[in-house]
Each structure stands twice: as C-alpha cells, then as structure tokens.
Design an enzyme around this catalytic site. Sequence first.
Site, PDB file in Angstrom:
ATOM      1  N   HIS A 105      30.751  84.502  63.652  1.00  0.00           N
ATOM      2  CA  HIS A 105      31.038  84.849  65.051  1.00  0.00           C
ATOM      3  C   HIS A 105      32.543  84.837  65.280  1.00  0.00           C
ATOM      4  O   HIS A 105      33.309  84.435  64.413  1.00  0.00           O
ATOM      5  CB  HIS A 105      30.290  83.935  66.027  1.00  0.00           C
ATOM      6  CG  HIS A 105      30.739  82.495  66.028  1.00  0.00           C
ATOM      7  ND1 HIS A 105      30.551  81.642  64.947  1.00  0.00           N
ATOM      8  CD2 HIS A 105      31.369  81.757  66.981  1.00  0.00           C
ATOM      9  CE1 HIS A 105      31.028  80.446  65.248  1.00  0.00           C
ATOM     10  NE2 HIS A 105      31.544  80.493  66.475  1.00  0.00           N
ATOM     11  N   HIS A 142      34.772  83.274  67.269  1.00  0.00           N
ATOM     12  CA  HIS A 142      35.654  82.192  67.715  1.00  0.00           C
ATOM     13  C   HIS A 142      36.799  81.959  66.725  1.00  0.00           C
ATOM     14  O   HIS A 142      36.629  82.075  65.520  1.00  0.00           O
ATOM     15  CB  HIS A 142      34.855  80.901  67.919  1.00  0.00           C
ATOM     16  CG  HIS A 142      34.047  80.918  69.184  1.00  0.00           C
ATOM     17  ND1 HIS A 142      32.957  80.103  69.380  1.00  0.00           N
ATOM     18  CD2 HIS A 142      34.187  81.658  70.315  1.00  0.00           C
ATOM     19  CE1 HIS A 142      32.453  80.340  70.586  1.00  0.00           C
ATOM     20  NE2 HIS A 142      33.181  81.273  71.174  1.00  0.00           N
ATOM     21  N   ASP A 150      38.225  79.426  65.490  1.00  0.00           N
ATOM     22  CA  ASP A 150      38.071  78.471  64.394  1.00  0.00           C
ATOM     23  C   ASP A 150      37.124  78.986  63.307  1.00  0.00           C
ATOM     24  O   ASP A 150      36.802  78.246  62.369  1.00  0.00           O
ATOM     25  CB  ASP A 150      37.609  77.095  64.919  1.00  0.00           C
ATOM     26  CG  ASP A 150      36.262  77.149  65.611  1.00  0.00           C
ATOM     27  OD1 ASP A 150      36.047  78.042  66.432  1.00  0.00           O
ATOM     28  OD2 ASP A 150      35.412  76.277  65.331  1.00  0.00           O
ATOM     29  N   HIS A 151      36.707  80.261  63.422  1.00  0.00           N
ATOM     30  CA  HIS A 151      35.890  80.870  62.362  1.00  0.00           C
ATOM     31  C   HIS A 151      36.529  82.140  61.778  1.00  0.00           C
ATOM     32  O   HIS A 151      36.116  82.598  60.724  1.00  0.00           O
ATOM     33  CB  HIS A 151      34.471  81.167  62.876  1.00  0.00           C
ATOM     34  CG  HIS A 151      33.756  79.913  63.282  1.00  0.00           C
ATOM     35  ND1 HIS A 151      32.799  79.305  62.497  1.00  0.00           N
ATOM     36  CD2 HIS A 151      33.919  79.104  64.362  1.00  0.00           C
ATOM     37  CE1 HIS A 151      32.390  78.194  63.090  1.00  0.00           C
ATOM     38  NE2 HIS A 151      33.058  78.045  64.222  1.00  0.00           N
ATOM     39  N   HIS A 158      25.455  81.105  71.438  1.00  0.00           N
ATOM     40  CA  HIS A 158      26.799  80.515  71.341  1.00  0.00           C
ATOM     41  C   HIS A 158      27.830  81.606  71.628  1.00  0.00           C
ATOM     42  O   HIS A 158      28.725  81.439  72.459  1.00  0.00           O
ATOM     43  CB  HIS A 158      26.965  79.918  69.947  1.00  0.00           C
ATOM     44  CG  HIS A 158      28.278  79.263  69.706  1.00  0.00           C
ATOM     45  ND1 HIS A 158      28.634  78.063  70.267  1.00  0.00           N
ATOM     46  CD2 HIS A 158      29.332  79.633  68.943  1.00  0.00           C
ATOM     47  CE1 HIS A 158      29.856  77.730  69.864  1.00  0.00           C
ATOM     48  NE2 HIS A 158      30.299  78.672  69.067  1.00  0.00           N
ATOM     49  N   ASP A 184      27.779  78.395  64.180  1.00  0.00           N
ATOM     50  CA  ASP A 184      27.704  77.441  65.291  1.00  0.00           C
ATOM     51  C   ASP A 184      26.401  77.586  66.073  1.00  0.00           C
ATOM     52  O   ASP A 184      26.357  77.297  67.268  1.00  0.00           O
ATOM     53  CB  ASP A 184      28.900  77.611  66.239  1.00  0.00           C
ATOM     54  CG  ASP A 184      30.198  77.100  65.627  1.00  0.00           C
ATOM     55  OD1 ASP A 184      30.176  76.583  64.497  1.00  0.00           O
ATOM     56  OD2 ASP A 184      31.244  77.229  66.296  1.00  0.00           O
ATOM     57  N   HIS A 196      30.242  73.036  61.613  1.00  0.00           N
ATOM     58  CA  HIS A 196      31.009  71.841  61.993  1.00  0.00           C
ATOM     59  C   HIS A 196      30.340  70.546  61.531  1.00  0.00           C
ATOM     60  O   HIS A 196      29.112  70.453  61.462  1.00  0.00           O
ATOM     61  CB  HIS A 196      31.170  71.770  63.521  1.00  0.00           C
ATOM     62  CG  HIS A 196      32.042  72.831  64.079  1.00  0.00           C
ATOM     63  ND1 HIS A 196      33.403  72.684  64.226  1.00  0.00           N
ATOM     64  CD2 HIS A 196      31.752  74.083  64.504  1.00  0.00           C
ATOM     65  CE1 HIS A 196      33.910  73.796  64.739  1.00  0.00           C
ATOM     66  NE2 HIS A 196      32.935  74.667  64.920  1.00  0.00           N
TER      67      HIS A 196
END
Length: 257
Positions: free
Chosen positions: A57, A59, A61-62, A115, A134, A172
Amino acid sequence: MTDLTFHQFMCRSDNYGLLLHDDKSGATAAIDAPDAAEIERQLDARGWKLTHILTTHHHGDHVEGNIALQKRYGCSITGPRGEASKIPGIDRKVAGGDRFIWEGREVTVLDCPGHTLGHVTYYMPSEEAVFAGDTLFSLGCGRVFEGTVEQMHQSVRQFGALPPATRLYCGHEYTQSNARFALAVEPGNIVLAQRAAEVDRLRAEGKMTCPSTISAELAANPFLRTGSPEIRKMLGMEDETDARVFAELRDRKNSFK
Ligand code: ZN
Ligand code: FE
C-alpha cells in the site's frame, strides 16, 4: 522448486523489512520498501541484488525506499492498481484475483481495502506464506484510514480462510501492544495468554515476534475471533453480527491505553 531464503529484519521504529532470495536464480524481492538505506545494508551484507519490490500500500513507511532502490538496482516494482498513482516507480499494477509467477512460484493477489482503499496482500501458496502489509498483524489488525470498517472486516476475514499452516508476515512489530488489548477483551483465552507471555519474552530478548501463522492467529487474534462467546459477552454483544462485533473491537482498540 529451488530454495527460497526469507530474511526479516526491523527498520524505522517498528517496521519489518523482508527480503525473499531465490538461491538458484539470485533474484531477490523486497516486501515493501520501508527504509532504502537499511534494505541496502541487508542486501550488501549478503551479496544480494534487489530485483523486485512487492508493494502492499501507498503509506510512506512502505514505499519510502522505492525510488532510491530502483535507481541503484533497476528493480521492478509491483503494487496495487487501485492506488498506483501513489506508488513511486510502480511498473506492474495488480489487483485482487490476479495471479503472477515470481521465480517459478505462484503469487495470488488479495484485495484488502480498509487501511487504505487499494491495499493488496500477496499470498505464495508454494511457500505457505502471506504478506499482509498493514491489514492483519499478529494479535491485531490495521487501523481503518481510507475504507470503511465493513471493508476492513471482509479484508481480515480472507486471512482466516487461508490454509492454517500459512505463515503470516506483516508490516509492523505491534504484537506486544496488540496482546494487551486482546487480553483485555478475552482474558480467559489460554492460547492467547501463552502467546502473550511468549511475546513478552521475545521482546525482552530484543527478538521479533513474527512471522506468526494463520492457525495461531485464529486461536488468539480477537479480530479473527468475532464469534468468541467470551469476547461477545465482554462487549455486551452476544446476539450481534460478526461485522458489528468487529467494528466494536476496532473502535475500542483505537482508544485503548
Ligand atoms: Zn500503513
Ligand atoms: Fe505501516
């Protein structure tokens, strides 16, 4: 089938990095790219070259590492069609129901809206592994940012239908805090209590708590246990639908301290 080496490591504060290395062809895939520098360090330490990124996805942090890694390695980036415009460097778009072959292994794509709206999960039956991003965490699930809680419920339910031995790789290391919430809503679950104790021990030793398995999650993750009489009693929702119980759990988890 040749051997596939799974290498998981921590990066950023609580993200998992994950590399899959085909020992014969030398191909190496990263599941998401949370941290370019750390992924490069892990690759260099093993003499691996990155050939693919599979993005779950959009975001930051990905996908933070996408462009830097693509510049250095020229790797191909596969990601969700539904949010392709937000995935830097994407050159292959996939969606739920798609199947593709990575180094001779089938990968099935599952749509997991909730999400984010376009979130996808990759399932590799031959490796008994699923890469959940996530959407599903060990003992928890992702926050609902873009979709509806009903969509998230359907997304999470799909994991419960995978073969029980499937290893769950997620985005995570949230297991310890998830365990506290899970115990608060199902204190009588002995399997959960044992898992929580194991998680405390692993974290105290600085170790990772994942991968988990689908069977372990079915036994302990409240978001896959909306039918549990104890959870339902705890919430005062004995006669409600699974969807309403799921929504209540997600709501309570958001404000759980
Ligand atoms: Zn996310
Ligand atoms: Fe994340």
